[in-house]
Design a protein around this motif. Structure first.
Motif, PDB file in Angstrom:
ATOM      1  N   ARG A  26       0.824  -1.214   0.000  1.00 45.54           N
ATOM      2  CA  ARG A  26       0.000   0.000   0.000  1.00 45.54           C
ATOM      3  C   ARG A  26       0.856   1.262   0.000  1.00 45.54           C
ATOM      4  O   ARG A  26       0.485   2.268  -0.604  1.00 45.54           O
ATOM      5  CB  ARG A  26      -0.917   0.018   1.220  1.00 45.54           C
ATOM      6  CG  ARG A  26      -1.960  -1.095   1.217  1.00 45.54           C
ATOM      7  CD  ARG A  26      -2.924  -0.947   2.380  1.00 45.54           C
ATOM      8  NE  ARG A  26      -3.906  -2.025   2.417  1.00 45.54           N
ATOM      9  CZ  ARG A  26      -4.927  -2.067   3.266  1.00 45.54           C
ATOM     10  NH1 ARG A  26      -5.104  -1.073   4.129  1.00 45.54           N
ATOM     11  NH2 ARG A  26      -5.775  -3.072   3.241  1.00 45.54           N
ATOM     12  N   GLN A  30      -0.082   4.528  -2.099  1.00 54.64           N
ATOM     13  CA  GLN A  30      -0.885   5.518  -1.383  1.00 54.64           C
ATOM     14  C   GLN A  30       0.029   6.501  -0.655  1.00 54.64           C
ATOM     15  O   GLN A  30       0.743   6.124   0.271  1.00 54.64           O
ATOM     16  CB  GLN A  30      -1.808   4.826  -0.379  1.00 54.64           C
ATOM     17  CG  GLN A  30      -2.783   3.850  -1.013  1.00 54.64           C
ATOM     18  CD  GLN A  30      -3.682   3.177   0.004  1.00 54.64           C
ATOM     19  OE1 GLN A  30      -3.930   3.710   1.075  1.00 54.64           O
ATOM     20  NE2 GLN A  30      -4.161   1.979  -0.324  1.00 54.64           N
ATOM     21  N   PRO A  31       0.002   7.783  -1.023  1.00 55.15           N
ATOM     22  CA  PRO A  31       0.838   8.806  -0.366  1.00 55.15           C
ATOM     23  C   PRO A  31       0.530   8.944   1.120  1.00 55.15           C
ATOM     24  O   PRO A  31       1.372   9.400   1.881  1.00 55.15           O
ATOM     25  CB  PRO A  31       0.488  10.085  -1.133  1.00 55.15           C
ATOM     26  CG  PRO A  31      -0.069   9.625  -2.430  1.00 55.15           C
ATOM     27  CD  PRO A  31      -0.743   8.318  -2.169  1.00 55.15           C
ATOM     28  N   LEU A  32      -0.686   8.533   1.557  1.00 57.12           N
ATOM     29  CA  LEU A  32      -1.091   8.729   2.946  1.00 57.12           C
ATOM     30  C   LEU A  32      -0.081   8.149   3.922  1.00 57.12           C
ATOM     31  O   LEU A  32       0.213   8.752   4.962  1.00 57.12           O
ATOM     32  CB  LEU A  32      -2.470   8.088   3.162  1.00 57.12           C
ATOM     33  CG  LEU A  32      -2.967   8.054   4.617  1.00 57.12           C
ATOM     34  CD1 LEU A  32      -3.176   9.472   5.132  1.00 57.12           C
ATOM     35  CD2 LEU A  32      -4.254   7.242   4.720  1.00 57.12           C
ATOM     36  N   SER A 194      -4.082  15.410   4.294  1.00 64.56           N
ATOM     37  CA  SER A 194      -4.390  14.378   3.299  1.00 64.56           C
ATOM     38  C   SER A 194      -5.890  14.345   3.086  1.00 64.56           C
ATOM     39  O   SER A 194      -6.667  14.582   4.013  1.00 64.56           O
ATOM     40  CB  SER A 194      -3.903  13.004   3.772  1.00 64.56           C
ATOM     41  OG  SER A 194      -4.409  11.979   2.939  1.00 64.56           O
ATOM     42  N   GLU A 196      -7.519  11.687   2.539  1.00 63.96           N
ATOM     43  CA  GLU A 196      -8.042  10.398   2.965  1.00 63.96           C
ATOM     44  C   GLU A 196      -8.301  10.312   4.470  1.00 63.96           C
ATOM     45  O   GLU A 196      -9.090   9.482   4.903  1.00 63.96           O
ATOM     46  CB  GLU A 196      -7.075   9.286   2.554  1.00 63.96           C
ATOM     47  CG  GLU A 196      -6.926   9.117   1.050  1.00 63.96           C
ATOM     48  CD  GLU A 196      -6.059   7.930   0.695  1.00 63.96           C
ATOM     49  OE1 GLU A 196      -6.561   6.802   0.731  1.00 63.96           O
ATOM     50  OE2 GLU A 196      -4.879   8.136   0.393  1.00 63.96           O
ATOM     51  N   ASP A 226      -0.257  15.368  -1.823  1.00 64.20           N
ATOM     52  CA  ASP A 226      -1.244  14.292  -1.867  1.00 64.20           C
ATOM     53  C   ASP A 226      -2.229  14.506  -3.010  1.00 64.20           C
ATOM     54  O   ASP A 226      -2.575  13.580  -3.738  1.00 64.20           O
ATOM     55  CB  ASP A 226      -1.981  14.246  -0.525  1.00 64.20           C
ATOM     56  CG  ASP A 226      -2.987  13.109  -0.457  1.00 64.20           C
ATOM     57  OD1 ASP A 226      -2.587  11.971  -0.755  1.00 64.20           O
ATOM     58  OD2 ASP A 226      -4.153  13.354  -0.109  1.00 64.20           O
ATOM     59  N   GLN A 227      -2.671  15.769  -3.197  1.00 64.88           N
ATOM     60  CA  GLN A 227      -3.640  16.071  -4.246  1.00 64.88           C
ATOM     61  C   GLN A 227      -3.032  15.923  -5.635  1.00 64.88           C
ATOM     62  O   GLN A 227      -3.747  15.665  -6.604  1.00 64.88           O
ATOM     63  CB  GLN A 227      -4.181  17.494  -4.061  1.00 64.88           C
ATOM     64  CG  GLN A 227      -5.052  17.635  -2.817  1.00 64.88           C
ATOM     65  CD  GLN A 227      -5.488  19.072  -2.580  1.00 64.88           C
ATOM     66  OE1 GLN A 227      -4.835  20.014  -3.041  1.00 64.88           O
ATOM     67  NE2 GLN A 227      -6.570  19.256  -1.858  1.00 64.88           N
ATOM     68  N   ARG A 230      -1.947  11.538  -5.805  1.00 69.49           N
ATOM     69  CA  ARG A 230      -2.966  10.503  -5.675  1.00 69.49           C
ATOM     70  C   ARG A 230      -3.851  10.364  -6.917  1.00 69.49           C
ATOM     71  O   ARG A 230      -4.158   9.247  -7.345  1.00 69.49           O
ATOM     72  CB  ARG A 230      -3.819  10.751  -4.433  1.00 69.49           C
ATOM     73  CG  ARG A 230      -4.529   9.520  -3.911  1.00 69.49           C
ATOM     74  CD  ARG A 230      -4.920   9.700  -2.451  1.00 69.49           C
ATOM     75  NE  ARG A 230      -5.835  10.798  -2.293  1.00 69.49           N
ATOM     76  CZ  ARG A 230      -7.158  10.688  -2.398  1.00 69.49           C
ATOM     77  NH1 ARG A 230      -7.697   9.520  -2.639  1.00 69.49           N
ATOM     78  NH2 ARG A 230      -7.931  11.721  -2.251  1.00 69.49           N
ATOM     79  N   ILE A 233      -2.072   8.229  -9.388  1.00 65.34           N
ATOM     80  CA  ILE A 233      -2.048   6.825  -8.979  1.00 65.34           C
ATOM     81  C   ILE A 233      -3.423   6.187  -9.223  1.00 65.34           C
ATOM     82  O   ILE A 233      -3.521   5.074  -9.725  1.00 65.34           O
ATOM     83  CB  ILE A 233      -1.634   6.705  -7.502  1.00 65.34           C
ATOM     84  CG1 ILE A 233      -0.174   7.163  -7.329  1.00 65.34           C
ATOM     85  CG2 ILE A 233      -1.796   5.284  -7.008  1.00 65.34           C
ATOM     86  CD1 ILE A 233       0.303   7.157  -5.906  1.00 65.34           C
ATOM     87  N   LEU A 234      -4.500   6.932  -8.861  1.00 61.08           N
ATOM     88  CA  LEU A 234      -5.845   6.407  -9.084  1.00 61.08           C
ATOM     89  C   LEU A 234      -6.102   6.180 -10.571  1.00 61.08           C
ATOM     90  O   LEU A 234      -6.702   5.185 -10.980  1.00 61.08           O
ATOM     91  CB  LEU A 234      -6.882   7.372  -8.503  1.00 61.08           C
ATOM     92  CG  LEU A 234      -6.891   7.506  -6.975  1.00 61.08           C
ATOM     93  CD1 LEU A 234      -7.876   8.579  -6.539  1.00 61.08           C
ATOM     94  CD2 LEU A 234      -7.239   6.175  -6.317  1.00 61.08           C
ATOM     95  N   THR A 356       6.120   7.237  -6.745  1.00 66.65           N
ATOM     96  CA  THR A 356       6.283   7.561  -5.326  1.00 66.65           C
ATOM     97  C   THR A 356       7.629   8.191  -5.021  1.00 66.65           C
ATOM     98  O   THR A 356       7.946   8.425  -3.860  1.00 66.65           O
ATOM     99  CB  THR A 356       6.113   6.284  -4.478  1.00 66.65           C
ATOM    100  OG1 THR A 356       7.093   5.305  -4.900  1.00 66.65           O
ATOM    101  CG2 THR A 356       4.723   5.703  -4.639  1.00 66.65           C
TER     102      THR A 356
END
Length: 727
Positions: A26, A30-32, A194, A196, A226-227, A230, A233-234, A356
């Motif tokens: 993950r 996921q940057p989170l 974030s 998320e 993050d904006q 992500r 990535i999505l 990443t």
């Protein structure tokens, strides 16, 4: 608290050992995960020495690994999953001192520590696995053992707890602030880092208020990162998803074909055996025929029938062999296909690793700085002095433009590559400074200092490009009393574009933080909308006052050709180019001039027998105006606009221009009946409007000159109201 084991707790007790591998996967997507580690490192690195920190739900030790390396932190951890802690001990075999500070606890039991034992307690993505009826008791126990405060990296704020999904025997989103209220404590949201998750803080003493824990600059940059990362990535995951689905279908088809191939091969083997048996029988029958042919004609007929059967078997065998060859070729096509190659490449995950890279680089720098301490820079090294000289050379033109601006004036900033915005800005504002997109923090700081040196009364961002968000914050930091404003040239349809959407989010944040004190709109309905929603909203009217001396005088050609200009900037559907070309086709002796145009537009015009001319690329404003001036009429009948300058430019040169029903121009004026097309997707209506406008050209230009006087007055008044004084 009860020690009964619930299903969600049992799942983690049994399945925790391999969770580290799942989290590693993950983290690559996921940057989170990286953002959580950066924020916790930042907060706890600023604590005094011997600060005791407890992680409730330490798991396999993701955060323990780096927080225990901070010299001023004495790290502790608890968890109810023995398999999780088994994984932790295996990972940290060489760090026995850390392992000694990790404790296995019973679910929902009293923590084995005295009151106020820890300075801070925190959780990361742990409360989601706790049933709502158990949460208040667990939070009360965290309050008991904490001295100064409790941090939670958990679900986004909601009003009431709810089951999110049944994974791991239950995952819940909690109303964390409300749960703290139930036990008499106050919990607040910290600055968002974030999309998320939210970061919550329960302050227990006055020693560490929320403001001392937040690094506003870093938090805002993390959210922006993050904006930016992500969505890519999505998007990538979506592309991989449908390609994987396509490949899955191909593989299923391949399996089916392979099964058919195996069946055919089995039948081929069977046919071969039958063929051998038939051949054997043929030989036998041939011997008998040779012996009996003269004796029994009837037996000869029977034998011929059997030979016919053998021939049929041979033909069937040939068909089967052809089918086998076909299936083998299809299998080769699948193995050579793009989807097959893509799935093989995806196994290495190289692209994900590259995506990443910015996040990993940020983590590396922050950890290195925290570990080695940042060296103070009281004296500028020689290379920084050289950089300053290079900046002066690089921004020579900008420095020259700013030097021409008097002190204590209202300055407007715009992106010079946006031609429509640039023209509007130059018409409305007295002191205009072009600033392209800004991607470097040092560059932003340098430009902010140049602008601030002019001691401006206000700065208006006309349009909002990348980097303007950081420039606005830097200008406000240099001069807290400086008035910052935004003139937004877009409307709600632009929300479909990622670029406009993210700039809009930045504007909303600046307004909410009080950095922006006025928000102007070129579209009247937008100004009304945001005024009713409580924003500092202003309606700014566009105007055009062309210097006719700089334009070439058109050559008057005495012929019967009707010259129509189509100047839809861009080839998107909302610019409606094809409908306008179709309308022109209904005019006799027509010649269409289009700038810019696409090959498809040209082909469409030629199919309608239109004499089509123009330029494929965008051109400077002066050249475009000279082209427009040579036409009998210009068209700008689009589906969505704010306040299009081209319509006013055409009329200001004495050429009628039709437009769509999507702006405030000509309200209450007879010009609306002449120039506004009610149905932009109807080429017949547009062609009728063209004929009426051509017949009433002199009347239209006379009416425009009257309307222009009032519009200029209102435009000047609107910009002075927006700026709070002179332009």
């Amino acid at each position: 608290m009860s020690n009964n084991i619930y299903e969600n707790e049992a799942w983690w007790q049994e399945n925790g050992f391999d969770w580290a591998n799942e989290v590693d996967k993950r983290r690559a997507m996921q940057p989170l995960y990286g953002i959580q580690e950066v924020v916790l490192t930042s907060i706890f690195s600023n604590m005094p020495k011997q600060t005791k920190v407890l992680e409730f739900g330490v798991g396999f030790g993701r955060h323990a690994e780096y927080l225990d390396m901070i010299p001023n932190v004495e790290f502790y951890g608890v968890d109810q999953s023995p398999t999780m802690l088994e994984s932790l001990k295996e990972r940290f075999q060489s760090r026995q001192d850390l392992i000694n500070r990790i404790t296995l606890i019973e679910p929902r039991s009293k923590l084995p520590f005295p009151d106020n034992y820890f300075d801070f307690v925190y959780t990361v993505s742990v409360l989601i696995h706790i049933q709502p009826e158990h949460l208040s008791g667990i939070l009360a126990e965290l309050v008991r053992v904490s001295k100064h405060g409790i941090l939670h990296f958990e679900n986004n704020f909601i009003s009431n707890s709810t089951l999110q999904f049944p994974d791991h025997n239950g995952c819940w989103q909690h109303s964390i602030i409300k749960e703290y209220e139930l036990i008499g404590q106050s919990c607040t949201l910290m600055t968002k880092v974030s999309d998320e998750q939210d970061l919550y803080y329960t302050q227990l003493t006055d020693i560490w208020p929320k403001g001392h824990l937040e690094n506003q600059v870093m938090f805002s940059r993390l959210k922006l990162m993050d904006q930016r990362i992500r969505p890519n990535i999505l998007k990538f995951e979506g592309e991989v998803g449908w390609r994987t689905q396509e490949l899955k279908m191909r593989i299923e088809k391949e399996i089916q074909m392979t099964s058919e191939l195996n069946e055919f091969q089995e039948r081929d083997i069977q046919n071969t055996k039958e063929k051998e048996a038939i051949n054997k029988r043929i030989l036998e029958q041939e011997l008998k025929i040779n012996n009996l042919i003269d004796e029994n004609n009837e037996k000869t007929v029977i034998l011929q029938n059997k030979i016919t059967e053998e021939t049929q078997y041979k033909e069937e065998n040939l068909v089967l062999r052809s089918r086998v060859i076909y299936l083998e070729s299809r299998l080769h096509e699948i193995e050579s296909s793009l989807a097959w190659r893509i799935i093989n490449k995806l196994r290495n995950m190289d692209r994900i690793y590259r995506l990443t890279k910015p996040l990993r680089k940020t983590l590396h720098i922050i950890r290195k700085l925290k570990k080695n301490d940042v060296v103070s820079v009281d004296v500028l090294p020689q290379n920084m002095i050289q950089e300053s000289k290079n900046d002066e050379i690089k921004y020579k033109e900008l420095i020259g433009l700013l030097s021409a601006v008097p002190y204590e004036k209202n300055i407007s900033i715009h992106q010079p590559e946006w031609l429509g915005v640039t023209n509007s800005t130059n018409e409305l504002f007295s002191f205009v400074v072009p600033v392209k997109e800004l991607l470097d923090s040092k560059e932003i700081k340098y430009i902010a200092s140049l602008i601030n040196n002019r001691k401006p009364l206000s700065i208006t961002f006309s349009g909002f490009a990348i980097g303007y968000f950081q420039l606005a914050k830097m200008l406000k930091e240099l001069n807290p009393n400086l008035s910052l404003k935004i003139f937004w040239h877009g409307n709600t349809t632009h929300m479909y574009e990622d670029y406009s959407w993210y700039r809009y989010q930045e504007i909303i944040q600046l307004v909410n933080e009080g950095i922006i004190d006025a928000w102007g709109f070129a579209k009247q309905s937008m100004a009304t909308l945001y005024e009713r929603k409580g924003f500092p909203s202003f309606f700014i009217l566009n105007t055009v006052n062309l210097d006719k001396e700089i334009l070439r005088k058109p050559i008057q050609v005495e012929d019967k050709i009707v010259r129509i200009g189509v100047y839809a900037s861009g080839n998107t559907w909302n610019k409606n180019a094809f409908t306008q070309i179709a309308a022109a086709a209904l005019i006799d002796n027509v010649q269409v001039n289009a700038i810019p145009y696409t090959s498809r537009m040209k082909e469409f015009a030629q199919q309608l027998n239109i004499d089509f001319k123009g330029i494929e690329n965008a051109v400077p404003r002066e050249e475009l105006l000279n082209q427009m001036m040579t036409n009998n009429i210009n068209l700008y009948v689009t589906f969505s606009e704010c306040a299009p300058l081209l319509v006013l430019e055409s009329l200001d040169m004495g050429v009628p221009c039709l437009t769509g029903p999507n702006h405030h121009y000509f309200q209450g004026s007879p010009l609306a009946d002449y120039l506004i097309v009610s149905y932009p997707d109807d080429p017949v209506e547009i062609s009728k409007k063209i004929r009426v406008a051509l017949q009433n050209k002199d009347e239209i230009i006379r009416l425009y000159q009257e309307w222009k006087v009032e519009n200029n007055r209102l435009a000047k008044q609107s910009i002075e109201t927006f700026l709070g004084g002179e332009r």
